[in-house]
Each structure stands twice: as C-alpha cells, then as structure tokens.
Design a protein around this motif. Structure first.
Motif, mmCIF file in Angstrom:
data_model
loop_
_atom_site.group_PDB
_atom_site.id
_atom_site.type_symbol
_atom_site.label_atom_id
_atom_site.label_comp_id
_atom_site.label_asym_id
_atom_site.label_seq_id
_atom_site.Cartn_x
_atom_site.Cartn_y
_atom_site.Cartn_z
ATOM 1 N N ILE A 34 0.830 -1.202 0.000
ATOM 2 C CA ILE A 34 0.000 0.000 0.000
ATOM 3 C C ILE A 34 0.867 1.256 0.000
ATOM 4 O O ILE A 34 0.610 2.213 -0.750
ATOM 5 C CB ILE A 34 -0.959 -0.020 1.210
ATOM 6 C CG1 ILE A 34 -2.034 -1.099 1.000
ATOM 7 C CG2 ILE A 34 -1.600 1.346 1.427
ATOM 8 C CD1 ILE A 34 -2.888 -1.377 2.218
ATOM 9 N N ALA A 35 1.923 1.266 0.835
ATOM 10 C CA ALA A 35 2.821 2.421 0.881
ATOM 11 C C ALA A 35 3.508 2.635 -0.463
ATOM 12 O O ALA A 35 3.640 3.773 -0.935
ATOM 13 C CB ALA A 35 3.861 2.231 1.985
ATOM 14 N N LYS A 36 3.936 1.527 -1.091
ATOM 15 C CA LYS A 36 4.613 1.630 -2.378
ATOM 16 C C LYS A 36 3.677 2.153 -3.457
ATOM 17 O O LYS A 36 4.082 2.991 -4.286
ATOM 18 C CB LYS A 36 5.169 0.257 -2.789
ATOM 19 C CG LYS A 36 6.018 0.285 -4.063
ATOM 20 C CD LYS A 36 7.255 1.126 -3.880
ATOM 21 C CE LYS A 36 8.106 1.111 -5.139
ATOM 22 N NZ LYS A 36 9.320 1.959 -5.002
ATOM 23 N N VAL A 37 2.452 1.691 -3.465
ATOM 24 C CA VAL A 37 1.476 2.182 -4.448
ATOM 25 C C VAL A 37 1.294 3.688 -4.288
ATOM 26 O O VAL A 37 1.269 4.439 -5.274
ATOM 27 C CB VAL A 37 0.123 1.448 -4.287
ATOM 28 C CG1 VAL A 37 -0.964 2.144 -5.104
ATOM 29 C CG2 VAL A 37 0.244 -0.007 -4.729
ATOM 30 N N MET A 38 1.176 4.130 -3.043
ATOM 31 C CA MET A 38 1.004 5.570 -2.793
ATOM 32 C C MET A 38 2.228 6.356 -3.251
ATOM 33 O O MET A 38 2.099 7.451 -3.816
ATOM 34 C CB MET A 38 0.736 5.815 -1.316
ATOM 35 C CG MET A 38 -0.620 5.318 -0.859
ATOM 36 S SD MET A 38 -0.909 5.661 0.887
ATOM 37 C CE MET A 38 -2.532 4.902 1.097
ATOM 38 N N VAL A 151 -6.306 -2.712 -4.505
ATOM 39 C CA VAL A 151 -7.025 -3.989 -4.428
ATOM 40 C C VAL A 151 -6.046 -5.144 -4.610
ATOM 41 O O VAL A 151 -6.067 -6.131 -3.847
ATOM 42 C CB VAL A 151 -8.142 -4.066 -5.491
ATOM 43 C CG1 VAL A 151 -8.696 -5.487 -5.595
ATOM 44 C CG2 VAL A 151 -9.272 -3.101 -5.142
ATOM 45 N N TYR A 152 -5.160 -5.035 -5.585
ATOM 46 C CA TYR A 152 -4.199 -6.110 -5.820
ATOM 47 C C TYR A 152 -3.142 -6.176 -4.721
ATOM 48 O O TYR A 152 -2.567 -7.240 -4.472
ATOM 49 C CB TYR A 152 -3.573 -5.982 -7.206
ATOM 50 C CG TYR A 152 -4.588 -6.266 -8.294
ATOM 51 C CD1 TYR A 152 -5.211 -7.515 -8.355
ATOM 52 C CD2 TYR A 152 -4.971 -5.297 -9.213
ATOM 53 C CE1 TYR A 152 -6.166 -7.784 -9.321
ATOM 54 C CE2 TYR A 152 -5.932 -5.558 -10.177
ATOM 55 C CZ TYR A 152 -6.533 -6.806 -10.223
ATOM 56 O OH TYR A 152 -7.495 -7.076 -11.164
ATOM 57 N N ALA A 153 -2.907 -5.053 -4.051
ATOM 58 C CA ALA A 153 -2.021 -5.083 -2.885
ATOM 59 C C ALA A 153 -2.611 -5.984 -1.807
ATOM 60 O O ALA A 153 -1.897 -6.762 -1.159
ATOM 61 C CB ALA A 153 -1.826 -3.666 -2.337
ATOM 62 N N VAL A 154 -3.935 -5.921 -1.621
ATOM 63 C CA VAL A 154 -4.615 -6.780 -0.651
ATOM 64 C C VAL A 154 -4.553 -8.247 -1.091
ATOM 65 O O VAL A 154 -4.256 -9.141 -0.299
ATOM 66 C CB VAL A 154 -6.085 -6.336 -0.464
ATOM 67 C CG1 VAL A 154 -6.864 -7.338 0.388
ATOM 68 C CG2 VAL A 154 -6.141 -4.956 0.177
ATOM 69 N N LEU A 155 -4.806 -8.496 -2.378
ATOM 70 C CA LEU A 155 -4.803 -9.866 -2.891
ATOM 71 C C LEU A 155 -3.413 -10.498 -2.790
ATOM 72 O O LEU A 155 -3.261 -11.631 -2.323
ATOM 73 C CB LEU A 155 -5.283 -9.878 -4.343
ATOM 74 C CG LEU A 155 -6.734 -9.450 -4.570
ATOM 75 C CD1 LEU A 155 -7.008 -9.265 -6.060
ATOM 76 C CD2 LEU A 155 -7.700 -10.457 -3.986
ATOM 77 N N TYR A 156 -2.401 -9.767 -3.227
ATOM 78 C CA TYR A 156 -1.029 -10.276 -3.131
ATOM 79 C C TYR A 156 -0.641 -10.519 -1.674
ATOM 80 O O TYR A 156 -0.025 -11.530 -1.328
ATOM 81 C CB TYR A 156 -0.054 -9.275 -3.744
ATOM 82 C CG TYR A 156 0.092 -9.331 -5.248
ATOM 83 C CD1 TYR A 156 0.137 -10.552 -5.927
ATOM 84 C CD2 TYR A 156 0.238 -8.159 -5.994
ATOM 85 C CE1 TYR A 156 0.303 -10.591 -7.313
ATOM 86 C CE2 TYR A 156 0.402 -8.189 -7.371
ATOM 87 C CZ TYR A 156 0.430 -9.407 -8.023
ATOM 88 O OH TYR A 156 0.602 -9.452 -9.400
ATOM 89 N N GLY A 157 -0.998 -9.552 -0.807
ATOM 90 C CA GLY A 157 -0.654 -9.683 0.603
ATOM 91 C C GLY A 157 -1.299 -10.900 1.244
ATOM 92 O O GLY A 157 -0.653 -11.638 2.002
ATOM 93 N N ASP A 158 -2.562 -11.138 0.924
ATOM 94 C CA ASP A 158 -3.267 -12.315 1.465
ATOM 95 C C ASP A 158 -2.615 -13.614 1.001
ATOM 96 O O ASP A 158 -2.455 -14.560 1.779
ATOM 97 C CB ASP A 158 -4.735 -12.293 1.035
ATOM 98 C CG ASP A 158 -5.600 -11.399 1.910
ATOM 99 O OD1 ASP A 158 -5.068 -10.813 2.873
ATOM 100 O OD2 ASP A 158 -6.809 -11.297 1.642
#
Length: 415
Positions: A34-38, A151-158
């Motif tokens: 999330i931080a990287k995306v931001m 959204v993909y940050a959440v999917l990858y993280g999970d």
C-alpha cells in the motif's frame, strides 16, 4: 502555512510534494504494498515499523487509558515518530485508515487530532484514508488506477501471508518462508509502479510463480497443531498490537491460520448490500455495492482456483460460504466493528478442521466482547470439539500472562 478547515487541517497539493506521510503498520506485507502504491502516485508514504514499550507510553501520555488499545498504539506510534528527531514536524502528515462504520477506524481520527494538539503538533495534517470519502484532502485523491492497485495489494498480501504461514512451521532451513515472502513483496511492489503496464493476466501469472516458489521450500513432513487467529482487525494482524502472536505460536509448535484482509473488505462491501436488502437504506448505492462485491468475489475465486490447481496448499474459504455459516448463530445486522464476521471466521476455521482458535480483542472492546467472546458459548455448544481462548490486549496487560493462557489452550489442543 497549512490550510485550515473548520474541523481539520487540509492536506494540500503543495504538501504532497514535500511532506512525509506516516502510515501505521497493521499488516507488514500488505501495508508495504500500500505504501509503495502511494509512493508511485506522488505521496511520500512512510510505513512505521517501530515497536517497544515507549510507543505504549507515548500513547498513554496523550490518550486516556480507557481508550481502545489499537488507538493508543497508533497514536503513540505516530507521535513518537514525530518526536524521534528524524523528521521535520512541519513537513509530516499522518494517515488514518477508516471504514465509515461505528468503531475505532472511523471515530478515533478526532482523538488523534486532539492528541496532536495536546502534544504541540496541532498543525500536522491527518489524512482520512477511506473509500467512503469521509473527508476531502486535495493532496490525496484515489483515482481508479490507484484503487485498482490497492485492491491487488490486498490480494497479493493475502496470498503471501497464507503461503508463508503454511510453510513456516515445516521449513527445514529456518527463515526461508519469511525471506521468500519479503523478496516477493519487494518484487511485486516495483511491478505495481504507476509507470509500469499492469494487467490482470500478469497478476494471475504471478500467483502461479509465487505458489511454485513456496512449493519449492524444503519442508519436513509432519503434522502440527493448527491454530486460527481471529479478532479485532488491528490486534488480529498487527505484531505491535498482539505482541508478535504469530511468532509465538510458531515457536510453540503450531501452524497458524489467519483469515485474509480481503474477507474484511468483502464484509464491508456486503454490509452495504445488507443495508439495502434488510433496512431499505442506500438504494442508489445498491448497484455499486453489488458490482464491487461480485468483482472482489471473482478475484477471490481466481486465487482459490489457482492454489487448488497448482498445489496442495489449503486455499482460503470462499466468502459466500463463510457468510452461510453464521445462520442460526448471529444476525447479519450485527455489524459494528468486525460484527458478524468475527463469529463467521471462528465458524469458518472450525468448518475447515481448525479447532484451536485464539480470539484477540482489545480490553473493553464492546463489539468484540459481543460478537467474539460472547459467541464462544453458543459456538461450543454446537461444536463441542472446538477449543477457543479469548485474549485481551491492553497497555496494562503483560505478554507473559497472555502467553501462559495461550500455552494452556495449546496444552488442551488436538491436531
């Protein structure tokens, strides 16, 4: 000079260019993404990874000790970062994640601003990170490309969290699972750069590569006690909030299962659907809630299928099945905080054969005590082989006491 709103300091476009934005660390891998995306979209996001007693002490200095423990920790972490001397206090902003519901993540933003004023940092902007658009900050806007990557940050993280947890207790070379998860986190964070082409086909290819890499970790063939972790979202996930609970359980010889962050996202979206179908509210937003729910469900099914087709790892439970499990236990209208999802996650774990469960809760958390601790008796009555322990986390609670209670639970556990 910071532009002032009648109720809060606005984070402006000019601030975005030179301010560091602190983000509290709830899930290390997810929030790294999330931080990287931001950062890729012009926000100098800095993930706070600090820990230690001084964070609790700082929080208690500016927040009443009866306040929710996660709020004490997050506020303490924010203010201690400002006071660390590493940053110019006049060039930092804070980001608090909000759901729009009636709990910590929505209501403590004012408490944070009050604490900042008390500490002498009332000029520091606090950004509301919310898909509900609860506040407006010109220096932080989420367009569709950014939301898509989040959204993909959440999917990858999970996915990384699930595979790491299933490999870590059995790895022959200690540290392999964490190292691989960290390497993939760095690689994927770079791939999600705003300057790179980003396709869902590529995402699904990455799923297969990640699964293959974890399959190749040398592991012992043995059976360990499986322990599920549920509870209030911050203390369930955050090592800072739960005194490194996952590390402790692994050291005690357990395989840890933690429901993914996507389930909480689906829960929030599904509640929007329930508001319309059950209460007749938000009829204009109903098609949007339905679209978002179907979109996220499709993404979850793709991960489940990919894991099932390419490995013998245990995939996450499909959310629609999780919802069905609460029938006869709790109503879907109980949705303060983690609400019915907390009960559902305990039932989901039991349904997949994980009978040992740690229910983490901030001391005095009303939603948790009702939907978590309060539901333990009816769950046990219908599932007599289930083994649940509720652990309170608080600034005054000792890790030794918490660990001893968990050890007692493990002593009574069954594989």
């Amino acid at each position: 000079m910071a532009k002032k709103h009648p109720d809060y300091i606005i984070f402006t476009k000019e601030m975005q260019k030179e301010y560091t934005v602190f983000i509290p660390n709830m899930l290390p891998m997810h929030f790294t993404f999330i931080a990287k995306v931001m950062q890729n979209y012009g926000v100098n996001a800095q993930l706070l990874t600090t820990s230690g007693q001084y964070i609790k002490d700082t929080g208690l200095k500016y927040v009443h000790n009866d306040t929710c423990y996660p709020a004490i920790l997050v506020i303490g972490q924010f203010i201690s970062a400002i006071e660390s001397g590493k940053y110019d206090p006049h060039k930092v902003a804070l980001m608090l994640f909000q759901t729009g519901g009636g709990c910590r993540a929505s209501n403590y933003i004012r408490l944070l601003r009050k604490a900042l004023a008390k500490a002498g940092y009332g000029y520091v902007p606090v950004i509301s990170m919310s898909f509900a658009g609860m506040e407006k900050h010109p220096g932080f806007r989420m367009g569709l490309p950014m939301i898509r990557r989040l959204v993909y940050a959440v999917l990858y993280g999970d996915l990384l969290m699930l595979l790491r947890n299933q490999c870590r207790p059995y790895e022959i070379n200690e540290g392999d699972s964490d190292a691989l998860a960290s390497a993939w986190t760095d690689r994927l964070a770079k791939e999600m750069s705003a300057d790179n082409r980003f396709s869902y086909k590529g995402v699904k290819e990455n799923y297969k590569k990640i699964i293959e890499d974890f399959k190749n970790i040398p592991r012992r063939k043995e059976k360990k006690v499986k322990v599920g972790v549920v509870g209030e979202i911050f203390v369930k996930y955050s090592p800072l909030g739960n005194n490194n609970l996952e590390d402790f359980l692994v050291k005690e010889g357990a395989e840890v299962t933690v429901p993914g962050l996507l389930d909480f996202c689906l829960y929030c979206v599904y509640n929007g659907i329930i508001d319309t179908e059950m209460l007749g509210r938000s009829k204009l937003a109903y098609p949007l809630w339905k679209f978002a729910f179907n979109f996220l469900m499709k993404k979850q099914r793709d991960i489940i299928d990919c894991i099932t087709e390419n490995s013998d790892f245990e995939p996450p439970t499909e959310f629609t099945h999780t919802v069905s499990l609460v029938k006869g236990y709790i109503g879907l209208g109980a949705k303060m905080g983690e609400g019915w999802l907390l009960t559902a996650e305990m039932l989901e774990l039991a349904d997949k054969g994980i009978k040992n469960i740690v229910c983490t809760q901030p001391f005095g958390c009303l939603p948790n005590h009702i939907c978590g601790k309060g539901m333990m008796k009816p769950i046990k009555e219908k599932n007599p082989d289930i083994n649940i322990v509720a652990i309170d986390y608080d600034a005054g609670a000792t890790a030794v006491n918490q660990e001893n209670r968990i050890k007692l639970m493990l002593a009574n556990s069954s594989k």
